[in-house]
Design an enzyme around this catalytic site. Structure first.
Site, PDB file in Angstrom:
ATOM      1  N   THR A 181      28.806  47.536  35.904  1.00  0.00           N
ATOM      2  CA  THR A 181      29.563  48.755  36.161  1.00  0.00           C
ATOM      3  C   THR A 181      28.886  49.594  36.897  1.00  0.00           C
ATOM      4  OG1 THR A 181      28.686  49.670  34.244  1.00  0.00           O
ATOM      5  CG2 THR A 181      30.639  48.535  33.837  1.00  0.00           C
ATOM      6  N   TYR A 226      23.317  54.567  37.350  1.00  0.00           N
ATOM      7  CA  TYR A 226      24.522  54.191  38.087  1.00  0.00           C
ATOM      8  C   TYR A 226      25.535  55.456  37.949  1.00  0.00           C
ATOM      9  CZ  TYR A 226      23.284  49.293  37.561  1.00  0.00           C
ATOM     10  OH  TYR A 226      22.561  48.068  37.769  1.00  0.00           O
ATOM     11  N   TYR A 232      22.645  39.029  38.546  1.00  0.00           N
ATOM     12  CA  TYR A 232      23.394  40.287  39.249  1.00  0.00           C
ATOM     13  C   TYR A 232      23.634  39.846  40.582  1.00  0.00           C
ATOM     14  CZ  TYR A 232      19.214  42.939  41.284  1.00  0.00           C
ATOM     15  OH  TYR A 232      18.030  43.464  42.047  1.00  0.00           O
ATOM     16  N   ARG A 285      27.819  41.667  46.355  1.00  0.00           N
ATOM     17  CA  ARG A 285      28.659  42.875  46.713  1.00  0.00           C
ATOM     18  C   ARG A 285      29.670  42.539  47.261  1.00  0.00           C
ATOM     19  NH1 ARG A 285      23.722  42.413  46.561  1.00  0.00           N
ATOM     20  NH2 ARG A 285      23.038  41.827  48.787  1.00  0.00           N
ATOM     21  N   ARG A 292      35.983  47.519  39.512  1.00  0.00           N
ATOM     22  CA  ARG A 292      36.339  48.830  39.138  1.00  0.00           C
ATOM     23  C   ARG A 292      37.757  48.933  39.218  1.00  0.00           C
ATOM     24  NH1 ARG A 292      33.806  51.940  44.621  1.00  0.00           N
ATOM     25  NH2 ARG A 292      33.947  49.993  45.988  1.00  0.00           N
ATOM     26  N   GLN A 336      40.677  43.263  39.475  1.00  0.00           N
ATOM     27  CA  GLN A 336      39.627  42.758  40.012  1.00  0.00           C
ATOM     28  C   GLN A 336      39.178  41.375  38.966  1.00  0.00           C
ATOM     29  OE1 GLN A 336      37.163  45.551  41.356  1.00  0.00           O
ATOM     30  NE2 GLN A 336      37.727  45.492  43.510  1.00  0.00           N
TER      31      GLN A 336
HETATM   32  P1  NAP Z   1      29.023  42.129  42.838  1.00  0.00           P
HETATM   33  O1  NAP Z   1      29.474  41.654  41.415  1.00  0.00           O
HETATM   34  O2  NAP Z   1      28.385  41.194  43.458  1.00  0.00           O
HETATM   35  O3  NAP Z   1      30.345  42.568  43.629  1.00  0.00           O
HETATM   36  C1  NAP Z   1      31.128  43.692  43.008  1.00  0.00           C
HETATM   37  C2  NAP Z   1      31.967  44.072  44.113  1.00  0.00           C
HETATM   38  O4  NAP Z   1      33.038  42.838  44.373  1.00  0.00           O
HETATM   39  C3  NAP Z   1      33.031  45.148  43.356  1.00  0.00           C
HETATM   40  O5  NAP Z   1      32.723  46.384  43.417  1.00  0.00           O
HETATM   41  C4  NAP Z   1      34.281  44.745  44.340  1.00  0.00           C
HETATM   42  O6  NAP Z   1      34.037  45.509  45.584  1.00  0.00           O
HETATM   43  C5  NAP Z   1      34.375  43.494  44.619  1.00  0.00           C
HETATM   44  N1  NAP Z   1      35.229  42.553  43.833  1.00  0.00           N
HETATM   45  C6  NAP Z   1      34.962  42.329  42.598  1.00  0.00           C
HETATM   46  N2  NAP Z   1      36.275  41.566  41.947  1.00  0.00           N
HETATM   47  C7  NAP Z   1      36.637  41.266  43.202  1.00  0.00           C
HETATM   48  C8  NAP Z   1      38.125  40.749  43.334  1.00  0.00           C
HETATM   49  N3  NAP Z   1      38.694  40.110  42.312  1.00  0.00           N
HETATM   50  N4  NAP Z   1      38.589  40.556  44.407  1.00  0.00           N
HETATM   51  C9  NAP Z   1      37.947  41.486  45.503  1.00  0.00           C
HETATM   52  N5  NAP Z   1      36.854  42.007  45.545  1.00  0.00           N
HETATM   53  C10 NAP Z   1      36.128  41.973  44.208  1.00  0.00           C
HETATM   54  O7  NAP Z   1      27.999  43.332  42.885  1.00  0.00           O
HETATM   55  P2  NAP Z   1      27.400  44.322  41.935  1.00  0.00           P
HETATM   56  O8  NAP Z   1      28.482  45.093  41.122  1.00  0.00           O
HETATM   57  O9  NAP Z   1      26.227  44.865  42.801  1.00  0.00           O
HETATM   58  O10 NAP Z   1      26.592  43.354  40.694  1.00  0.00           O
HETATM   59  C11 NAP Z   1      27.006  42.833  39.411  1.00  0.00           C
HETATM   60  C12 NAP Z   1      26.419  43.916  38.541  1.00  0.00           C
HETATM   61  O11 NAP Z   1      24.924  43.632  38.454  1.00  0.00           O
HETATM   62  C13 NAP Z   1      26.267  45.610  38.755  1.00  0.00           C
HETATM   63  O12 NAP Z   1      27.660  46.467  38.639  1.00  0.00           O
HETATM   64  C14 NAP Z   1      25.208  45.788  37.898  1.00  0.00           C
HETATM   65  O13 NAP Z   1      25.747  45.900  36.490  1.00  0.00           O
HETATM   66  C15 NAP Z   1      24.248  44.682  37.913  1.00  0.00           C
HETATM   67  N6  NAP Z   1      23.381  45.011  39.008  1.00  0.00           N
HETATM   68  C16 NAP Z   1      22.228  45.171  38.471  1.00  0.00           C
HETATM   69  C17 NAP Z   1      21.014  45.447  39.416  1.00  0.00           C
HETATM   70  C18 NAP Z   1      19.422  45.730  39.048  1.00  0.00           C
HETATM   71  O14 NAP Z   1      18.739  46.074  39.715  1.00  0.00           O
HETATM   72  N7  NAP Z   1      19.256  45.384  37.858  1.00  0.00           N
HETATM   73  C19 NAP Z   1      21.308  45.527  40.509  1.00  0.00           C
HETATM   74  C20 NAP Z   1      22.570  45.520  41.330  1.00  0.00           C
HETATM   75  C21 NAP Z   1      23.677  45.073  40.336  1.00  0.00           C
HETATM   76  P3  NAP Z   1      35.238  46.565  45.982  1.00  0.00           P
HETATM   77  O15 NAP Z   1      35.643  47.278  44.967  1.00  0.00           O
HETATM   78  O16 NAP Z   1      34.654  47.481  47.066  1.00  0.00           O
HETATM   79  O17 NAP Z   1      36.093  46.118  46.361  1.00  0.00           O
END
Ligand code: NAP
Length: 332
Positions: free
Chosen positions: A20, A57, A203, A208, A281, A285
């Site tokens: 999230t 966040y 993660y 992304r 979000r 998705q």
């Molecule tokens: P991710 O899961 O790799 O990508 C998320 C993005 O992918 C979404 O915001 C969306 O972008 C797109 N997406 C998702 N489902 C989709 C679909 N069905 N079709 C098209 N596009 C889609 O990236 P992330 O949010 O960075 O990583 C996941 C989670 O890991 C985070 O939310 C967080 O909870 C955690 N995290 C932790 C750290 C840490 O340091 N511990 C760092 C990074 C992340 P759009 O909305 O722009 O289309």
């Protein structure tokens, strides 16, 4: 939905977790609260029970939205809430701070925003190099004994840092970057987790959004969206990654009749004691979450994946650009 027990705790959760960060808006070009709430509730309807958030966040916003979605949907007993500690902010600048006194205040703030009396998995967001890791670990052990948290995690830690942490407290989980394009933890952290009984929350399962298959060469990112500075989305590297996605899409379709997104998430789940954190979000998705369940990648497919990555991405780059500064303001 496949489930997993988190480390040495009694917390059982889904192997796909809803991320999230984007729901908080910050570094993702903004967010819409109503859609965010629908996304969280839809994820739970689809069988995702783990929701990962963090105070930073949206500077409290993501936790608040998660809290509202869970309370209004009467979902608290159906979900496991994972949040984090140890990142502070001032005037929009983020820094690491895991000092024990601060944690005591930080957890109260998170419980309040999340509208709950317990956190299922509490994770140190980034190692604070100015505070002995053992001191932070001891507070988390105390919080666990008090019943405020049920499992203890760290994020972005090396094995040496985890050794120090584990000398003072039980450790259940490691959250690290992990997806088809970001494989850094395979050298040391993933084997360490397997050896010491930790669950790995990978993660950025979609890197992304790159591995969602939606992103094209002309996709525009608005405002403070981090993909405007992410080196994978710049210069000559961007077409390399997009070509890899195209080839992975073709492979997923040919071998399994699946989308590239399903292949990417399945791959994370097939790598060990892992959870895939999938950021979303918009409710649509996560609609395809069930496409990830009930199958596995075979060895030939994994070999083909390696060949595609080697051929298409000659100059890979990691997620290091996301690391917050190691020093607190005023420190030299
Ligand atoms: P991710 O899961 O790799 O990508 C998320 C993005 O992918 C979404 O915001 C969306 O972008 C797109 N997406 C998702 N489902 C989709 C679909 N069905 N079709 C098209 N596009 C889609 O990236 P992330 O949010 O960075 O990583 C996941 C989670 O890991 C985070 O939310 C967080 O909870 C955690 N995290 C932790 C750290 C840490 O340091 N511990 C760092 C990074 C992340 P759009 O909305 O722009 O289309």
């Amino acid at each position: 939905m496949e489930t997993i027990t988190i480390g040495h705790s009694a917390v059982v959760t889904s192997r796909i977790g809803l991320g999230t960060w984007a729901i908080g808006g910050w570094m993702w070009g903004g967010t819409d609260e109503k859609e965010s709430i629908q996304t969280i509730q839809r994820a739970v309807e689809r069988g995702i029970t783990l929701i990962d958030t963090a105070p930073v966040y949206g500077f409290g916003r993501s936790e608040e939205i998660v809290g509202r979605a869970i309370q209004e949907g009467k979902l608290r007993d159906k979900v496991q809430l994972a949040t984090k500690l140890g990142l502070a902010w001032k005037d929009g600048k983020v820094f690491r701070d895991s000092r024990p006194t601060r944690i005591r205040q930080e957890i109260e703030d998170s419980l309040h925003r999340l509208r709950t009396d317990r956190i299922d998995l509490y994770q140190v967001h980034w190692p604070d190099l100015e505070t002995p890791l053992e001191e932070t670990a001891r507070v988390l052990e105390d919080l666990c004994r008090e019943g405020k948290i049920l499992a203890i995690g760290v994020s972005n830690f090396t094995p040496t840092q985890m050794d120090a942490f584990r000398s003072a407290a039980r450790l259940d989980a490691l959250q690290s970057p992990y997806n088809l394009f970001e494989r850094g933890i395979e050298a040391a952290e993933l084997p360490y987790a397997e050896k010491t009984g930790l669950t790995v929350l990978g993660y950025g399962a979609l890197c992304r959004g790159l591995l969602s298959g939606r992103i094209q060469a002309d996709t525009k990112f608005e405002g403070d969206d981090l993909r405007r500075i992410d080196p994978k989305f710049q210069g000559e590297r961007f077409p390399h990654y997009l070509r890899a996605v195209d080839e992975l899409r073709e492979l997923a379709q040919r071998r399994y009749g699946k989308s590239v997104l399903a292949l990417a998430v399945r791959w994370v789940l097939d790598q060990g004691p892992t959870i895939a954190l999938w950021g979303a979000r918009h409710p649509g998705q996560i609609d395809s979450v069930n496409e990830v369940e009930g199958w596995k990648l075979d060895a030939d497919c994994k070999t083909e994946i390696e060949a595609i990555l080697a051929r298409c991405v000659p100059n890979p780059v990691g997620p290091e650009f996301m690391a917050p500064p190691a020093k607190r303001p005023g420190m030299v």
